[in-house]
Design an enzyme around this catalytic site. Sequence first.
Site, PDB file in Angstrom:
ATOM      1  N   ASP A 123       2.139   1.214 -19.053  1.00 23.41           N
ATOM      2  CA  ASP A 123       1.685   0.475 -17.893  1.00 23.41           C
ATOM      3  C   ASP A 123       1.817  -1.219 -18.551  1.00 23.41           C
ATOM      4  O   ASP A 123       1.765  -2.045 -17.840  1.00 23.41           O
ATOM      5  CB  ASP A 123       0.344   0.840 -17.606  1.00 23.41           C
ATOM      6  N   ARG A 154      -5.395  -2.993  -9.028  1.00 14.10           N
ATOM      7  CA  ARG A 154      -5.379  -2.494 -10.251  1.00 14.10           C
ATOM      8  C   ARG A 154      -4.756  -3.295 -11.461  1.00 14.10           C
ATOM      9  O   ARG A 154      -3.838  -3.959 -11.287  1.00 14.10           O
ATOM     10  CB  ARG A 154      -4.577  -1.203 -10.483  1.00 14.10           C
ATOM     11  N   ARG A 197       1.655   4.978  -7.077  1.00 21.85           N
ATOM     12  CA  ARG A 197       0.958   5.026  -8.450  1.00 21.85           C
ATOM     13  C   ARG A 197       2.159   4.900  -9.397  1.00 21.85           C
ATOM     14  O   ARG A 197       3.386   4.994  -9.197  1.00 21.85           O
ATOM     15  CB  ARG A 197      -0.068   5.956  -8.984  1.00 21.85           C
ATOM     16  N   GLY A 198       1.770   4.542 -10.671  1.00 17.38           N
ATOM     17  CA  GLY A 198       2.974   4.413 -11.757  1.00 17.38           C
ATOM     18  C   GLY A 198       3.490   3.008 -11.840  1.00 17.38           C
ATOM     19  O   GLY A 198       3.440   2.109 -10.606  1.00 17.38           O
ATOM     20  N   ALA A 199       3.496   2.356 -12.932  1.00 14.94           N
ATOM     21  CA  ALA A 199       3.363   0.867 -12.918  1.00 14.94           C
ATOM     22  C   ALA A 199       4.702   0.237 -12.107  1.00 14.94           C
ATOM     23  O   ALA A 199       4.555  -0.728 -11.424  1.00 14.94           O
ATOM     24  CB  ALA A 199       3.718   0.527 -14.418  1.00 14.94           C
ATOM     25  N   ASN A 248      -1.128   2.717 -21.599  1.00 12.11           N
ATOM     26  CA  ASN A 248      -0.616   3.995 -20.862  1.00 12.11           C
ATOM     27  C   ASN A 248      -1.759   4.718 -20.388  1.00 12.11           C
ATOM     28  O   ASN A 248      -2.820   4.723 -20.794  1.00 12.11           O
ATOM     29  CB  ASN A 248       0.445   4.710 -21.643  1.00 12.11           C
ATOM     30  N   LYS A 249      -1.425   5.934 -19.698  1.00 10.11           N
ATOM     31  CA  LYS A 249      -2.497   6.738 -18.984  1.00 10.11           C
ATOM     32  C   LYS A 249      -3.492   7.415 -20.355  1.00 10.11           C
ATOM     33  O   LYS A 249      -3.078   7.619 -21.196  1.00 10.11           O
ATOM     34  CB  LYS A 249      -1.984   7.990 -18.428  1.00 10.11           C
ATOM     35  N   GLN A 271      -2.148  14.117 -12.699  1.00  9.23           N
ATOM     36  CA  GLN A 271      -0.792  13.468 -12.466  1.00  9.23           C
ATOM     37  C   GLN A 271       0.415  14.408 -13.120  1.00  9.23           C
ATOM     38  O   GLN A 271       1.277  14.546 -12.680  1.00  9.23           O
ATOM     39  CB  GLN A 271      -0.441  12.132 -12.934  1.00  9.23           C
TER      40      GLN A 271
HETATM   41  O1  MRU Z   1      -2.863   5.725 -12.834  1.00 14.66           O
HETATM   42  P1  MRU Z   1      -1.421   6.158 -12.745  1.00 14.66           P
HETATM   43  O2  MRU Z   1      -1.066   7.437 -12.160  1.00 14.66           O
HETATM   44  O3  MRU Z   1      -0.809   4.814 -12.126  1.00 14.66           O
HETATM   45  O4  MRU Z   1      -0.782   6.000 -14.400  1.00 14.66           O
HETATM   46  C1  MRU Z   1       0.491   5.912 -14.413  1.00 14.66           C
HETATM   47  C2  MRU Z   1       1.023   5.951 -15.779  1.00 14.66           C
HETATM   48  O5  MRU Z   1       0.291   5.706 -16.971  1.00 14.66           O
HETATM   49  C3  MRU Z   1       2.407   5.851 -16.217  1.00 14.66           C
HETATM   50  O6  MRU Z   1       2.662   6.552 -17.460  1.00 14.66           O
HETATM   51  C4  MRU Z   1       3.117   4.518 -16.312  1.00 14.66           C
HETATM   52  O7  MRU Z   1       2.591   3.909 -15.097  1.00 14.66           O
HETATM   53  C5  MRU Z   1       4.555   4.463 -16.257  1.00 14.66           C
HETATM   54  S1  MRU Z   1       5.306   5.182 -14.926  1.00 14.66           S
HETATM   55  C6  MRU Z   1       6.916   5.059 -15.009  1.00 14.66           C
END
Ligand code: MRU
Length: 347
Positions: A239, A91, A48-50, A249-250, A198
């Site tokens: 994201d 996603r 996970r994470g962009a 973002n989250k 997270q």
């Molecule tokens: O749902 P996730 O855990 O993939 O969400 C991640 C985030 O929102 C992060 O802040 C974003 O992807 C940046 S990661 C460098």
Amino acid sequence: MKPTYEAISWQDDHLVILDQTQLPLREIYSDVNTIGQVWEAIKKLKIRGAPAIGIAAAYGIYLGVKDLESRNFTSFSVEIDRWIEYLESSRPTAVNLSWAMKRIKQTIFANKDKDLDKIKEIILDTAKTIHAEDKRTCKKIGEIGSKLVKNGAKILTHCNTGALATGAYGTAFSVILHAHDDNKEINVWVDETRPLLQGARLTAWELQKTEIPFKLITDSAAGALMNTGQVDMVIVGADRVAANGDTANKIGTYSLAVLANENDIPFYVALPLSSFDLNIESGVKIKIEERDAEEITQFGTTPITPKKTDAYNPAFDVTPHKYITGFITENGIIKPDFKKNISSLFD
Ligand code: MRU
């Protein structure tokens, strides 16, 4: 201190991932051998994470085509399109996935006259290049962002933006890491990041591994801390950022940005250029992933609500650009006017 763990690594002929659904209780590395397993790992947030999603998907395309027996380039490229659509269905919000897919596709077309085995090799090389570039990019983001951090700063961060979410170092996390390495005395507030935690599970794990002082708070404590002078800056990841600077973002990022604005606290977004989407003018057009209600109505596998409670679970929100102090990128810090300054990043 460079984190010693890696979320994703390519070993011989397959991916090895650190399964993030198991952290922090178990550090389990799993083999990922097929494109179906890549899709599943992204969907279930094992990866996970962009930026990490983009890297994994790039390797995923290679895993999808490596044993494919196409007769010619046309049928091969039809298969590629099919796999790209498949991976993009995992996603929708992080643009890094489709960014990586576009890059793979461009490389394939630039080499269309080569034989198919050679093109497959080139796909794997492109995935490795995307991965290696992200490591360098994240280091640069940290070095540049560290200059914004004052000695003694109390920094609030949200979700997880560390090595787990990228090729290495992270984005917002890399800024924190580099400020710490630059001998600044910093203290990090990590919010839990409901519902999948997270912050509590992953960012706390990474901060402990890298020996950076932090305290965990509930998501709802952030406002009170800001209002009582206990937060000097907020740094988050992204994201997808639209051409005008609106930032997905989250979920919960928007509330933090409004609170920071109300309390005159700088609010920074740290991200690689691959997280900008100039095809989208403003945040209104960003597709927000909605996840299963059970992520809210259960704690792990334990129900915490009355039976049949319905729930709405958007995984991301959009922060309007007016609340953002600046973007920390590998090419420097972007200040308003965002529309103009973001577009000049890509000239
Ligand atoms: O749902 P996730 O855990 O993939 O969400 C991640 C985030 O929102 C992060 O802040 C974003 O992807 C940046 S990661 C460098």
